[in-house]
Scaffold this active site. Structure first.
Site, mmCIF file in Angstrom:
data_model
loop_
_atom_site.group_PDB
_atom_site.id
_atom_site.type_symbol
_atom_site.label_atom_id
_atom_site.label_comp_id
_atom_site.label_asym_id
_atom_site.label_seq_id
_atom_site.Cartn_x
_atom_site.Cartn_y
_atom_site.Cartn_z
ATOM 1 N N ARG A 58 -20.773 -18.394 -21.805
ATOM 2 C CA ARG A 58 -20.413 -19.679 -22.403
ATOM 3 C C ARG A 58 -21.512 -20.708 -22.243
ATOM 4 N NH1 ARG A 58 -14.414 -20.716 -20.184
ATOM 5 N NH2 ARG A 58 -15.534 -20.488 -18.246
ATOM 6 N N LYS A 165 -11.340 -3.108 -14.097
ATOM 7 C CA LYS A 165 -10.002 -3.397 -13.623
ATOM 8 C C LYS A 165 -9.889 -4.885 -13.307
ATOM 9 C CE LYS A 165 -8.909 -3.318 -9.235
ATOM 10 N NZ LYS A 165 -9.421 -4.098 -8.108
ATOM 11 N N ASP A 194 -13.554 2.281 -12.742
ATOM 12 C CA ASP A 194 -13.006 2.170 -11.393
ATOM 13 C C ASP A 194 -14.202 2.485 -10.511
ATOM 14 O OD1 ASP A 194 -12.089 2.913 -8.809
ATOM 15 O OD2 ASP A 194 -10.079 3.131 -9.617
ATOM 16 N N HIS A 195 -14.760 1.469 -9.872
ATOM 17 C CA HIS A 195 -16.063 1.695 -9.240
ATOM 18 C C HIS A 195 -16.006 2.739 -8.123
ATOM 19 C CE1 HIS A 195 -14.656 -1.237 -6.244
ATOM 20 N NE2 HIS A 195 -15.603 -0.800 -5.457
ATOM 21 N N LYS A 199 -18.875 6.178 -6.520
ATOM 22 C CA LYS A 199 -19.395 6.329 -5.156
ATOM 23 C C LYS A 199 -19.814 7.785 -4.936
ATOM 24 C CE LYS A 199 -16.518 2.660 -3.195
ATOM 25 N NZ LYS A 199 -17.336 1.646 -2.547
ATOM 26 N N GLU A 233 -10.273 -2.466 4.987
ATOM 27 C CA GLU A 233 -11.312 -3.479 4.788
ATOM 28 C C GLU A 233 -11.217 -4.491 5.917
ATOM 29 O OE1 GLU A 233 -12.123 -4.622 0.527
ATOM 30 O OE2 GLU A 233 -9.966 -4.361 0.525
ATOM 31 N N ASP A 252 -4.001 -4.246 -6.500
ATOM 32 C CA ASP A 252 -5.454 -4.363 -6.351
ATOM 33 C C ASP A 252 -6.100 -3.048 -5.918
ATOM 34 O OD1 ASP A 252 -7.916 -5.865 -6.219
ATOM 35 O OD2 ASP A 252 -7.747 -5.822 -4.040
ATOM 36 N N HIS A 257 -7.913 2.511 -7.162
ATOM 37 C CA HIS A 257 -8.780 3.282 -6.266
ATOM 38 C C HIS A 257 -8.025 4.354 -5.478
ATOM 39 C CE1 HIS A 257 -11.332 0.053 -7.393
ATOM 40 N NE2 HIS A 257 -10.995 -0.794 -6.438
ATOM 41 N N LYS A 357 -6.310 -5.365 4.008
ATOM 42 C CA LYS A 357 -7.418 -6.269 4.309
ATOM 43 C C LYS A 357 -7.289 -6.714 5.760
ATOM 44 C CE LYS A 357 -8.484 -7.890 -0.306
ATOM 45 N NZ LYS A 357 -9.668 -7.058 -0.535
HETATM 46 C C1 BG6 Z 1 -11.995 -4.106 -5.555
HETATM 47 C C2 BG6 Z 1 -10.858 -4.958 -5.061
HETATM 48 O O1 BG6 Z 1 -11.597 -3.371 -6.677
HETATM 49 O O2 BG6 Z 1 -12.387 -3.218 -4.539
HETATM 50 C C3 BG6 Z 1 -11.246 -5.693 -3.808
HETATM 51 O O3 BG6 Z 1 -10.501 -5.884 -6.060
HETATM 52 C C4 BG6 Z 1 -11.778 -4.742 -2.774
HETATM 53 O O4 BG6 Z 1 -10.155 -6.431 -3.291
HETATM 54 C C5 BG6 Z 1 -12.854 -3.844 -3.369
HETATM 55 O O5 BG6 Z 1 -12.298 -5.491 -1.713
HETATM 56 C C6 BG6 Z 1 -13.264 -2.766 -2.398
HETATM 57 O O6 BG6 Z 1 -14.400 -2.123 -2.886
HETATM 58 P P1 BG6 Z 1 -15.442 -1.440 -1.900
HETATM 59 O O7 BG6 Z 1 -16.417 -0.766 -2.808
HETATM 60 O O8 BG6 Z 1 -16.028 -2.534 -1.085
HETATM 61 O O9 BG6 Z 1 -14.641 -0.489 -1.067
#
Ligand code: BG6
Length: 505
Positions: A58, A165, A194-195, A199, A233, A252, A257, A357
């Site tokens: 933007r 996501k 989905d990252h 990994k 986490e 989340d 994941h 968390k």
């Molecule tokens: C994200 C979540 O998809 O993944 C976060 O929205 C989370 O809340 C994160 O902290 C964790 O990713 P990673 O790669 O640090 O395990």
């Protein structure tokens, strides 16, 4: 041993332009720009020979300003140190256009893309990376189509859409968003990220399971007592209250994941390494997930949120006291649950999933615990600890296998020993970041590590059944756990009532 067997992934990606929507946002700065720079700096053979990156957002900004902010982001977040020459080459690929929120913005985008492609001699292969708030995704897809920016699937030049996501906030909205995307894009053109799938250790799950004969033969109800997946986490909600509080840990982490990890650890061998075959095998796991019975959200699921405590030697405040959390919030930052996969392989084997968390440390593990040996010989007097395979997703990537051995000496004394593989000591060089792998796969057009539409639907179906019971039964407790602990007592009871214990990362 240096022998390795290269399983060719694909030919080099064709030249293309990556358009980052929301290029001045957090994801672009922390992940996308650094990943693209790393791909360039590493000189990946399968990276495209030429490509351009067009930031689209933007805010009005000169190209030079965009390049400078990209340089700062790469210097701060890239896993590789910035090399002056490599950066100069890379930054020459970067361009910027404002107008994402303007009525004629997408027409301007079309013109700029055509100019850019003509100037650089690039074919109109286009990747649209929607790094925008989830509610803006359907509109972007629609406006791309309206502006004539979406090629037919199978056309000589490709159009690909990348979405992050969360897809939806419940089953209904997920189906709606996904339906909207598929109105303008073919499934073959959509790459849902989905990252976790990018990994290294997650990619290794399939290799570990299907390239080694010993594990696959043991993998199932006959030999496995239970499976645990923990994604812990140490971070709290940080500055993400606006996104996180309406979401919570179930949406989340579990919907995406955790269920991806579950699918990969439990799936049957796919018939080939084709993306469709692998994605089908994973979906079959979700199809076989036992639906939550009435009362299941109480008996099989534990929700909780962190109270005050200590993490990493520092005091941490309670979730309710975090910046931006509404006073009436009832959001869970922790979920533990027990699930069953009702197929022949896993019949009767519990899968315990847990994420939270503000736990003592960051650590994601999958633990496959094997059955006890019969109580006949060494096991006769006292139960011996079972064999366990622990896969460390992160950090300290690797896996270990716990077996029993005779302690050297004149007595017969048995003790558990660990066979341990650490990526860091076994393999040289750092692993690429998940986004490097995933961006490259979008360029190549390989869907293997992306989430299919059916997976989105099935994963939401499972999660929705929990959400429905939670909202219909507000008396289901929201427990509290001290920041810096592995969750509430109730989560310990969930597994302890089956005679088992959580294994902490
Ligand atoms: C994200 C979540 O998809 O993944 C976060 O929205 C989370 O809340 C994160 O902290 C964790 O990713 P990673 O790669 O640090 O395990």
């Amino acid at each position: 041993m240096n022998d390795f067997i290269q399983i060719s992934k694909a030919q080099a990606a064709p030249p293309c332009t990556v358009v980052i929507f929301g290029a001045s946002g957090d994801l672009a700065r922390r992940k996308l720009i650094p990943a693209l720079y790393n791909l360039h700096a590493c000189g990946q053979e399968i990276a495209p020979r030429d490509y351009a990156v067009l930031g689209f957002a933007r805010r009005a900004m000169a190209v030079e300003e965009f390049r400078e902010s990209a340089r700062e982001a790469a210097a701060r977040f890239s896993r590789l140190e910035l090399n002056h020459d490599r950066w100069r080459e890379f930054s020459a690929r970067l361009d910027y256009l404002a107008g994402l929120d303007q009525p004629d913005g997408f027409h301007k985008l079309k013109t700029r893309l055509e100019q850019l492609e003509a100037a650089r001699g690039l074919p109109p292969n286009r990747i649209y990376y929607l790094s925008v708030p989830p509610e803006a995704v359907p509109e972007c897809a629609e406006r791309l189509a309206e502006a004539g920016l979406v090629a037919r699937p199978g056309a000589a030049n490709f159009t690909r859409l990348v979405v992050e996501k969360p897809i939806g906030t419940d089953l209904e909205s997920a189906l709606k968003i996904d339906g909207a995307l598929r109105q303008y894009f073919d499934e073959s053109q959509i790459f849902r990220i989905d990252h976790y799938l990018g990994k290294e250790t997650v990619q290794n799950l399939m290799v570990l399971r299907f390239a080694n004969s010993i594990f696959e033969r043991m993998w199932g109800a006959r030999n496995v007592d239970h499976v645990q997946i923990t994604v812990a986490e140490s971070e709290g909600v940080g500055t993400r209250a606006m996104y996180y509080d309406p979401a919570g840990a179930l949406r989340d982490m579990v919907q995406n994941h955790m269920l991806q990890l579950l699918a990969l650890i439990a799936m049957d061998p796919p018939v080939s390494l084709d993306a469709d075959a692998i994605r089908d095998a994973k979906i079959n796991v979700l199809r076989a997930l036992r639906p939550l019975p009435p009362g299941g959200a109480n008996a099989l699921v534990v929700r909780a949120r962190y109270g005050a405590g200590m993490v990493d030697g520092e005091t941490a405040r309670a979730y309710a006291q975090e910046q931006g959390i509404p006073a009436a919030s009832r959001t869970e930052t922790f979920v533990a649950l027990k699930a069953y996969i009702d197929n022949w392989r896993w019949s009767g084997v519990p899968f315990y999933l847990r994420t939270g968390k503000r736990m003592p440390a960051r650590g994601s593990i999958i633990c496959v615990q094997f059955k006890d040996v019969p109580r006949i010989l060494f096991n006769r007097e006292r139960k011996l600890p079972p064999n366990a395979l622990t896969i460390r997703i992160q950090p300290d990537e690797g896996f270990s296998f716990e077996v029993l051995a005779k302690q050297p000496g004149l007595d017969i004394a048995i003790r558990p020993v660990r066979m341990n593989l650490r990526y860091e000591s076994e393999f040289s060089g750092p692993s690429p970041d998940a986004y490097e792998r995933l961006l490259l796969d979008v360029m190549i057009g390989d869907h293997t590590l992306f989430v299919s539409s059916t997976f989105v639907e099935k994963s939401w179906e499972f999660v929705q059944s929990i959400l429905d019971q939670w909202s219909a039964n507000p008396e289901i407790p929201l427990y509290e756990y001290a920041a810096g602990s592995y969750g509430p007592e109730a989560a310990e009871r969930l597994i302890a009532q089956d005679g088992r214990v959580w294994l902490n990362p």
